[in-house]
Design an enzyme around this catalytic site. Structure first.
Site, PDB file in Angstrom:
ATOM      1  N   LEU A 202      -3.241 -10.787  -8.036  1.00 56.64           N
ATOM      2  CA  LEU A 202      -2.231 -11.007  -9.015  1.00 56.64           C
ATOM      3  C   LEU A 202      -1.205  -9.765  -8.938  1.00 56.64           C
ATOM      4  O   LEU A 202      -0.134  -9.926  -9.238  1.00 56.64           O
ATOM      5  CB  LEU A 202      -2.951 -10.706 -10.233  1.00 56.64           C
ATOM      6  CG  LEU A 202      -3.927 -11.966 -10.751  1.00 56.64           C
ATOM      7  CD1 LEU A 202      -4.284 -11.786 -12.255  1.00 56.64           C
ATOM      8  CD2 LEU A 202      -3.662 -13.141 -10.243  1.00 56.64           C
TER       9      LEU A 202
ATOM     10  N   GLY B 129      -5.928  -0.666  -3.004  1.00 53.70           N
ATOM     11  CA  GLY B 129      -5.591   0.215  -2.181  1.00 53.70           C
ATOM     12  C   GLY B 129      -6.981   1.063  -1.638  1.00 53.70           C
ATOM     13  O   GLY B 129      -7.723   1.767  -2.578  1.00 53.70           O
TER      14      GLY B 129
ATOM     15  N   ARG C 125      -0.164  -7.866  -6.347  1.00 54.39           N
ATOM     16  CA  ARG C 125       0.746  -8.084  -5.325  1.00 54.39           C
ATOM     17  C   ARG C 125       1.542  -9.228  -5.144  1.00 54.39           C
ATOM     18  O   ARG C 125       2.587  -9.203  -4.192  1.00 54.39           O
ATOM     19  CB  ARG C 125       0.142  -7.756  -3.934  1.00 54.39           C
ATOM     20  CG  ARG C 125      -0.812  -8.715  -3.278  1.00 54.39           C
ATOM     21  CD  ARG C 125      -1.454  -8.335  -2.252  1.00 54.39           C
ATOM     22  NE  ARG C 125      -2.122  -9.561  -1.419  1.00 54.39           N
ATOM     23  CZ  ARG C 125      -2.966  -9.526  -0.315  1.00 54.39           C
ATOM     24  NH1 ARG C 125      -3.363  -8.464   0.067  1.00 54.39           N
ATOM     25  NH2 ARG C 125      -3.140 -10.728   0.274  1.00 54.39           N
TER      26      ARG C 125
ATOM     27  N   ASP D  30       0.931  -1.102   0.151  1.00 58.14           N
ATOM     28  CA  ASP D  30       0.101  -0.209  -0.013  1.00 58.14           C
ATOM     29  C   ASP D  30       0.678   1.290   0.069  1.00 58.14           C
ATOM     30  O   ASP D  30       0.362   2.279  -0.185  1.00 58.14           O
ATOM     31  CB  ASP D  30      -1.055   0.009   1.292  1.00 58.14           C
ATOM     32  CG  ASP D  30      -1.983  -1.018   1.185  1.00 58.14           C
ATOM     33  OD1 ASP D  30      -2.434  -1.304  -0.006  1.00 58.14           O
ATOM     34  OD2 ASP D  30      -2.576  -1.593   2.195  1.00 58.14           O
TER      35      ASP D  30
END
Lengths: 300, 300
Positions: free
Chosen positions: B176, B69, B178, B22
């Protein structure tokens, strides 16, 4: 095109190149584009599967990756290559060739969670109900009366959540999978150039109404060469997954399928990078000079 | 942890490593994990943008990539790196820091389609309405009375379809993005190892209640070193995108943001491959021998 041209005695040769990531054309071992999609799907579900497994004990237990492929399950099957031993992701694959059975699906997911701690699923967007309806279109309407737009993955997620009460996540690959040049299969790239070259050579020797093909000579080592096939044997034929490429329970691929798919994802063909990003060629799309007289008109 | 340990006079040192894709922790230039996510998002929207542009004239004109996010727009902003000149994808970015304005959004999408033929969008899942509600949760209920599960992308797609009548596609990156170790940023990987090493060194010199940090010394060339920050200045602080990292219209990143982000995606760090797939290490997770007496108990 070639039939119209012949009818009108126009000097047009129609040579087909079997480009489709769907991999559903007959008479060719594979279709350029597919090998790279296959590699992308296998890598993606392996990676997401590790992510899921790392936190499944206390959080998300089920992950669904929805892949494109309306009528044939080749791209979903490719995800199966990531599972090299029992317990590896994906534990469940949903093919359009296998009618969706909710109870069996839930049992397979639950068994994976109980045995391995989590369940990673690759689901083809073309999953069908016994009625023949696409599951993604049968899910009812939203508050505004529209058919649910979210696709298949959220629907499957909802079923898992309601019936098994497992926390889920889902991804929808869509264009990302077919545009992922950054992780192209070297085999696929070689075949793409080869069928392009073969098509030009077919044109030069005066052929028309043919498709350049890839002919497999052996699985391991993978030996192939280019060939050709008559277009009238290709058009409107859809090559689906053979039943013996899918396990008896309908949720995974067989060794026979692996022997077919595995050669197609071999090798990496990384694009050049600058400033951290891949540099892709943009075609100029400049037309060649017109050769035909402009007075020809197609009449109905 | 460190406060509890101090209170009970337990010999526990708490050293924090700023791992989060993040990228929303203060007092560190970036958070390991983020640089690779940033690279993945920028590459993915570039690739999907080319796919879209190739067929926009006769088919799909709008593509939406939804990225994770919830509260900070860093991962969405990273997509902006793919746009190096006017007309490049993504043409529109939606940040959680900018309240969603449907009319302005539609105008931006329409302008892109009219000027460039298509519009590629990166949308943060955390997009909010003026009420503060997440857009993805405000979209009403489906036929069964559940909140729409499809996420933000299908909702935005529906708005585009209804109001502008453009054909759309969407992808949801979810895990996918991260987990995409296959396209990790070399800079990010170096920083991940560096903060791990720094954390061990902080422990060895007896520190506690600190976070290992990355300190930026210059943008170009990117020069950085590790440092440390007191944990009480880190916990519960969320570093959002500064307003001057977002263009005045709210739909793209500024040059200042590019100067910050660009160094983080530099370099490729490909994993080893065998049989066409990346080989990832599986940790043994073997516990070290217990050092503390087992009679200690935490009392409420």
């Amino acid at each position: 095109m070639s039939q119209l041209a012949a009818e009108r005695k126009l000097p047009i040769q129609a040579i087909h190149v079997p480009k489709t990531m769907d991999n559903d054309l007959p008479l060719t071992d594979t279709c350029p584009g597919f090998g790279s999609v296959a590699k992308y799907v296998a890598i993606s579900i392996r990676e997401a599967g590790f992510d899921l497994a790392s936190m499944a004990k206390t959080s998300t237990k089920v992950f669904i990756l929805e892949v494109m492929g309306r009528h044939a399950g080749w791209t979903a099957a490719a995800g199966g290559l990531a599972a090299e031993k029992a317990g590896d992701a994906p534990q469940v694959i949903l093919f359009p060739e296998v009618v969706f059975d909710e109870a069996k699906f839930l049992a397979a997911v639950d068994a994976s969670v109980k045995q391995y701690g989590s369940c990673s699923i690759v689901a083809s967007e073309g999953l069908k109900l016994p009625s023949g309806e696409f599951l993604s279109e049968a899910g009812g309407k939203d508050a505004f009366g529209h058919a649910q737009l979210g696709g298949l993955a959220p629907l499957l997620a909802q079923i898992v959540s309601e019936k098994l009460n497992y926390k889920y996540h889902f991804a929808i690959a869509d264009y990302l999978m077919r545009a992922a040049r950054h992780i192209a299969s070297r085999t696929d790239v070689e075949q793409a150039y080869a069928v392009g070259k073969a098509a030009v050579e077919l044109a030069l020797i005066g052929k028309s109404s043919v498709m350049a093909t890839i002919e497999r000579k052996s699985d391991s080592p993978y030996v192939w060469e280019t060939g050709s096939a008559p277009l009238d044997k290709v058009a409107n034929v859809e090559k689906k997954m053979p039943r013996d490429y899918i396990t008896a329970d309908g949720f995974h691929i067989t060794d026979k399928c692996r022997r077919y798919l595995s050669p197609l994802i071999q090798g990496e063909d990384y694009p050049p990078y600058s400033n951290g990003l891949p540099r892709y060629v943009v075609l100029k799309n400049a037309a060649v000079p017109k050769k035909l007289r402009t007075t020809f008109e197609l009449k109905k």
